[in-house]
Design an enzyme around this catalytic site. Structure first.
Site, PDB file in Angstrom:
ATOM      1  N   ASP A   1      -2.577   6.530  -3.134  1.00  0.00           N
ATOM      2  CA  ASP A   1      -1.396   5.836  -2.624  1.00  0.00           C
ATOM      3  C   ASP A   1      -0.902   4.758  -3.579  1.00  0.00           C
ATOM      4  O   ASP A   1      -1.442   4.591  -4.684  1.00  0.00           O
ATOM      5  CB  ASP A   1      -1.671   5.271  -1.223  1.00  0.00           C
ATOM      6  CG  ASP A   1      -2.647   4.115  -1.240  1.00  0.00           C
ATOM      7  OD1 ASP A   1      -3.455   4.023  -2.186  1.00  0.00           O
ATOM      8  OD2 ASP A   1      -2.623   3.291  -0.300  1.00  0.00           O
TER       9      ASP A   1
ATOM     10  N   ASP B   1      -5.929   2.722  -3.139  1.00  0.00           N
ATOM     11  CA  ASP B   1      -7.163   2.711  -2.351  1.00  0.00           C
ATOM     12  C   ASP B   1      -7.328   3.959  -1.482  1.00  0.00           C
ATOM     13  O   ASP B   1      -8.400   4.195  -0.940  1.00  0.00           O
ATOM     14  CB  ASP B   1      -7.296   1.418  -1.523  1.00  0.00           C
ATOM     15  CG  ASP B   1      -6.122   1.152  -0.610  1.00  0.00           C
ATOM     16  OD1 ASP B   1      -5.161   1.947  -0.629  1.00  0.00           O
ATOM     17  OD2 ASP B   1      -6.150   0.132   0.114  1.00  0.00           O
ATOM     18  N   ARG B   2      -6.262   4.762  -1.339  1.00  0.00           N
ATOM     19  CA  ARG B   2      -6.393   6.002  -0.556  1.00  0.00           C
ATOM     20  C   ARG B   2      -6.522   7.207  -1.472  1.00  0.00           C
ATOM     21  O   ARG B   2      -6.156   7.146  -2.649  1.00  0.00           O
ATOM     22  CB  ARG B   2      -5.150   6.218   0.301  1.00  0.00           C
ATOM     23  CG  ARG B   2      -4.932   5.157   1.327  1.00  0.00           C
ATOM     24  CD  ARG B   2      -3.761   5.529   2.205  1.00  0.00           C
ATOM     25  NE  ARG B   2      -3.634   4.517   3.241  1.00  0.00           N
ATOM     26  CZ  ARG B   2      -3.063   4.721   4.412  1.00  0.00           C
ATOM     27  NH1 ARG B   2      -2.536   5.902   4.693  1.00  0.00           N
ATOM     28  NH2 ARG B   2      -3.011   3.759   5.304  1.00  0.00           N
TER      29      ARG B   2
ATOM     30  N   SER C   1       0.794  -1.224   0.000  1.00  0.00           N
ATOM     31  CA  SER C   1       0.000   0.000   0.000  1.00  0.00           C
ATOM     32  C   SER C   1       0.831   1.281   0.000  1.00  0.00           C
ATOM     33  O   SER C   1       1.574   1.535  -0.920  1.00  0.00           O
ATOM     34  CB  SER C   1      -0.958  -0.036   1.181  1.00  0.00           C
ATOM     35  OG  SER C   1      -1.844   1.015   1.104  1.00  0.00           O
ATOM     36  N   HIS C   2       0.732   2.041   1.093  1.00  0.00           N
ATOM     37  CA  HIS C   2       1.387   3.347   1.167  1.00  0.00           C
ATOM     38  C   HIS C   2       2.822   3.249   1.670  1.00  0.00           C
ATOM     39  O   HIS C   2       3.484   4.266   1.811  1.00  0.00           O
ATOM     40  CB  HIS C   2       0.578   4.253   2.096  1.00  0.00           C
ATOM     41  CG  HIS C   2       0.355   3.621   3.435  1.00  0.00           C
ATOM     42  ND1 HIS C   2      -0.527   2.580   3.617  1.00  0.00           N
ATOM     43  CD2 HIS C   2       0.946   3.832   4.622  1.00  0.00           C
ATOM     44  CE1 HIS C   2      -0.488   2.203   4.883  1.00  0.00           C
ATOM     45  NE2 HIS C   2       0.399   2.939   5.521  1.00  0.00           N
TER      46      HIS C   2
ATOM     47  N   ASP D   1      -1.189   1.551  -3.919  1.00  0.00           N
ATOM     48  CA  ASP D   1      -2.112   0.556  -4.480  1.00  0.00           C
ATOM     49  C   ASP D   1      -3.468   1.145  -4.859  1.00  0.00           C
ATOM     50  O   ASP D   1      -4.376   0.417  -5.242  1.00  0.00           O
ATOM     51  CB  ASP D   1      -2.296  -0.619  -3.516  1.00  0.00           C
ATOM     52  CG  ASP D   1      -2.942  -0.205  -2.204  1.00  0.00           C
ATOM     53  OD1 ASP D   1      -2.716   0.929  -1.757  1.00  0.00           O
ATOM     54  OD2 ASP D   1      -3.681  -1.025  -1.618  1.00  0.00           O
TER      55      ASP D   1
ATOM     56  N   LYS E   1     -11.525   0.294   0.107  1.00  0.00           N
ATOM     57  CA  LYS E   1     -11.607   1.731  -0.098  1.00  0.00           C
ATOM     58  C   LYS E   1     -11.098   2.015  -1.505  1.00  0.00           C
ATOM     59  O   LYS E   1     -10.406   1.197  -2.091  1.00  0.00           O
ATOM     60  CB  LYS E   1     -10.824   2.478   0.970  1.00  0.00           C
ATOM     61  CG  LYS E   1      -9.382   2.067   1.166  1.00  0.00           C
ATOM     62  CD  LYS E   1      -8.841   2.782   2.396  1.00  0.00           C
ATOM     63  CE  LYS E   1      -7.373   2.515   2.641  1.00  0.00           C
ATOM     64  NZ  LYS E   1      -7.111   1.281   3.377  1.00  0.00           N
TER      65      LYS E   1
HETATM   66  C1  VG1 Z   1      -3.431   2.160   8.461  1.00  0.00           C
HETATM   67  C2  VG1 Z   1      -4.604   3.088   8.649  1.00  0.00           C
HETATM   68  C3  VG1 Z   1      -5.902   2.340   8.462  1.00  0.00           C
HETATM   69  C4  VG1 Z   1      -5.908   1.656   7.082  1.00  0.00           C
HETATM   70  C5  VG1 Z   1      -4.674   0.783   6.936  1.00  0.00           C
HETATM   71  C6  VG1 Z   1      -4.546   0.183   5.569  1.00  0.00           C
HETATM   72  O1  VG1 Z   1      -3.454   1.148   9.437  1.00  0.00           O
HETATM   73  O2  VG1 Z   1      -4.553   3.709   9.904  1.00  0.00           O
HETATM   74  O3  VG1 Z   1      -6.970   3.223   8.602  1.00  0.00           O
HETATM   75  O4  VG1 Z   1      -7.054   0.868   6.926  1.00  0.00           O
HETATM   76  O5  VG1 Z   1      -3.495   1.562   7.176  1.00  0.00           O
HETATM   77  O6  VG1 Z   1      -4.499   1.163   4.580  1.00  0.00           O
HETATM   78  P1  VG1 Z   1      -2.542   1.192  10.749  1.00  0.00           P
HETATM   79  O7  VG1 Z   1      -2.776  -0.092  11.445  1.00  0.00           O
HETATM   80  O8  VG1 Z   1      -1.132   1.395  10.267  1.00  0.00           O
HETATM   81  O9  VG1 Z   1      -3.003   2.386  11.517  1.00  0.00           O
HETATM   82  V1  VG1 Z   1      -3.716   0.841   3.128  1.00  0.00           V
HETATM   83  O10 VG1 Z   1      -3.911   2.080   2.128  1.00  0.00           O
HETATM   84  O11 VG1 Z   1      -2.356   0.208   3.671  1.00  0.00           O
HETATM   85  O12 VG1 Z   1      -4.468  -0.557   2.513  1.00  0.00           O
HETATM   86 CO    CO Z   2      -3.451   1.547   0.176  1.00  0.00          CO
END
Ligand code: VG1
Ligand code: CO
Length: 556
Positions: free
Chosen positions: A284, A288-289, A119-120, A286, A384
């Site tokens: 981001d 989804d953000r 992801s990010h 992937d 998302k």
């Molecule tokens: C973070 C965010 C959470 C989100 C998750 C995955 O998790 O706070 O709201 O759903 O990333 O997002 P954490 O446990 O680091 O707070 V993504 O864009 O990685 O799929």
């Molecule tokens: Co993501």
């Protein structure tokens, strides 16, 4: 198509420690995934944990283009065939955004999907890779399944591997090996079809025609959304090519951090200010953000989901079916709650992570949901969806411009605050903190919430009303998720929340969330509005003393 057979051999392996999926799959340094058997062990555990077993399954496979994706897809092919999987639907060159993968799982009625993304988190040989399993509803596996995956990783002793040579994933089409099929599909097509069903593309096109001066700039941050944004914004909606930046997915995200916030999307933020961009957006790694900004305007993600719900009539998909319910994660501000109340629709508060929204959506209880972490989405899929959120916001602007032809993002936000009041919200992230130091911080907070005398205590100008560790009982299946974040709520409804990230790969990340509701005043700048709550939170947690950190890594 010529059919070539393959043979399967059992490869002996031993368990690796720490293959426990976090908030969203297993995320580790690439170097860890590159260890012999490491990736195979986790994929095998994932396949074995499929509720009806892997034999005969159809799985969607794709990822965000980061380093190690290609190797991982080939490993999945060999293991899937070895496990008797019937078919893999793979994005071209292994590329699929997370929302596109969710859509494909649903559309193809697949058994599930394996999403290759961190992801990010940054990518490249020295950064992160990730693997996540999604269910037949298109959503991330629930804890019952991720727990099962983890359990299998602790006892695994072998995996069946097919001797299929490296498959060319650049050519679209179907390849068969005995009873096993691989279909390589265009990464973007199905997603564009879906967006056209949800939004009124003709109306948006018309809006851009009426306001040729309206400047849009979308930053893909070298992540997966480049090709999606080019197809939709440029080809379908007719915006100039220059409306999309950093649009070629790169294995290391151009050396950047593909996280759409004001810190990591600095190039976009600078250009929006300098070039008077009306509508800036980023997503981001992937896809989804999302982040939505404009010159002098920032749409806080907690507000974003509330406004999309408030403007549901601007989006044909919701206009047609109505809103079944709204949901947000616990740390997300209460702006959405106010919209739900006013509209008289059911509302849910879930733990952090998209997997908790899936059950509500499948049960027809939730149409729009969001998280403060730049995640917004709806029941069109079970993830998302960054590009969706951006088109949703363009639709809001087009809708609002009918009564105010020159409307800007701040006009839309201020109008909302006037009607609902403003939920000031900010998140402070302290990244890569020593795990022991982070544990100390959490232990001070735990002691505070466990002490009955804390209720009624004065902290600065605030009086404690409740203090607990958030626990969620899923209203559909009754499953209970404990320890989802320490929450201190004051008598004026202001909140302080602390939790440890479940997506990092190095040390610990402490997240501090604060929220304060102002029924009338909305012109104060956010940081000024919440400063006294931050002071209270830092004093109570002894965060500065325990971690030595004077400042957070990222402020949202
Ligand atoms: C973070 C965010 C959470 C989100 C998750 C995955 O998790 O706070 O709201 O759903 O990333 O997002 P954490 O446990 O680091 O707070 V993504 O864009 O990685 O799929
Ligand atoms: Co993501």
């Amino acid at each position: 198509m010529p059919t070539s057979q393959f043979s399967v051999k059992q490869v002996t392996t031993t368990p690796f420690e720490g293959q426990k999926p976090g908030t969203s799959g297993l995320r580790k340094r690439v170097k860890i995934f590159q260890q012999q058997h490491y990736t195979e062990n986790f994929i095998q555990a994932t396949l074995s944990a499929i509720p009806d077993g892997p034999a005969g399954a159809t799985l969607v496979v794709g990822g965000d283009g980061r380093y190690f994706l290609k190797e991982a897809v080939q490993k999945i092919i060999r293991l899937a065939a070895g496990n008797g999987v019937k078919k893999l639907v793979v994005g071209q060159n292994g590329i699929l955004s997370t929302p596109a993968a969710s859509n494909l799982i649903r559309k193809r009625k697949a058994t599930g999907g394996i999403l290759l993304t961190a992801s990010h988190n940054p990518g490249g040989p020295d950064n992160d890779f990730g693997i996540k399993y999604n269910m037949s509803n298109g959503g991330p596996a629930p804890e019952s399944v991720t727990d099962k995956i983890y359990k299998i990783t602790t006892t695994i002793s072998s995996y069946p591997e097919a001797d299929i040579p490296a498959v060319d994933l650049s050519a679209l089409g179907t390849k068969t090996f005995g009873d096993f099929t691989i279909e390589v599909i265009d990464s973007v097509d199905d997603y564009v079809i879906l967006m056209k069903e949800i939004f009124d593309f003709a109306l948006l096109k018309n809006f851009f025609k009426k306001r040729p001066d309206y400047k849009v700039l979308f930053d893909s941050l070298h992540g997966v959304t480049g090709p999606y944004a080019q197809r939709i914004l440029v080809k379908e909606l007719g915006l100039p090519e220059s409306s999309v930046m950093n649009a070629t997915p790169s294995e290391d995200f151009g050396g950047g951090h593909p996280d759409p916030n004001l810190t990591y999307a600095h190039d976009l933020v600078a250009r929006v200010e300098k070039e008077n961009i009306d509508f800036g957006a980023a997503s981001d790694g992937d896809g989804d953000r999302n982040m939505i900004i404009g010159k002098g305007a920032f749409v806080n993600p907690s507000d974003s989901v509330a406004l999309i719900a408030a403007y549901a009539d601007a989006i044909p998909y919701f206009k047609k079916s109505g809103l079944k319910g709204l949901a947000r994660s616990m740390p997300t501000s209460g702006a959405l709650d106010r919209v739900a109340k006013k509209k008289g629709i059911q509302f849910f508060e879930t733990p952090t992570g998209w997997k908790f929204f899936g059950n509500l959506m499948d049960a027809g209880k939730c149409s729009i949901c969001g998280e403060e972490s730049f995640g917004t989405g709806s029941d069109h899929i079970r993830e998302k969806d960054g590009v969706w959120a951006i088109i949703a916001w363009l639709s809001i602007v087009a809708y609002a411009s009918e009564s105010n032809p020159k409307v800007g993002l701040n006009d839309i936000l201020n109008k909302h605050y006037e009607e609902y009041g403003r939920n000031y919200f900010s998140r402070y992230d302290y990244e890569e903190v020593d795990s022991d130091h982070a544990a100390k911080v959490m232990s001070h907070l735990t002691a505070f919430i466990n002490d009955k005398a804390s209720i009624g205590k004065k902290l600065g100008a605030y009086e404690v009303a409740t203090a607990d560790n958030f626990e969620y009982t899923d209203p559909i299946d009754g499953s209970v998720s404990k320890n989802q974040g320490i929450r201190i709520v004051f008598t004026d409804a202001s909140r302080i929340i602390f939790r440890l990230s479940g997506t990092g790969s190095q040390g610990a990340t402490i997240r501090l969330y604060v929220e304060k509701y102002a029924p009338k005043e909305y012109k104060t700048e956010t940081q000024a509005a919440i400063q006294d709550l931050i002071d209270v939170a830092l004093a109570l947690s002894r965060l500065r003393e325990e971690t030595g950190r004077e400042k957070p890594t990222v402020i949202t």
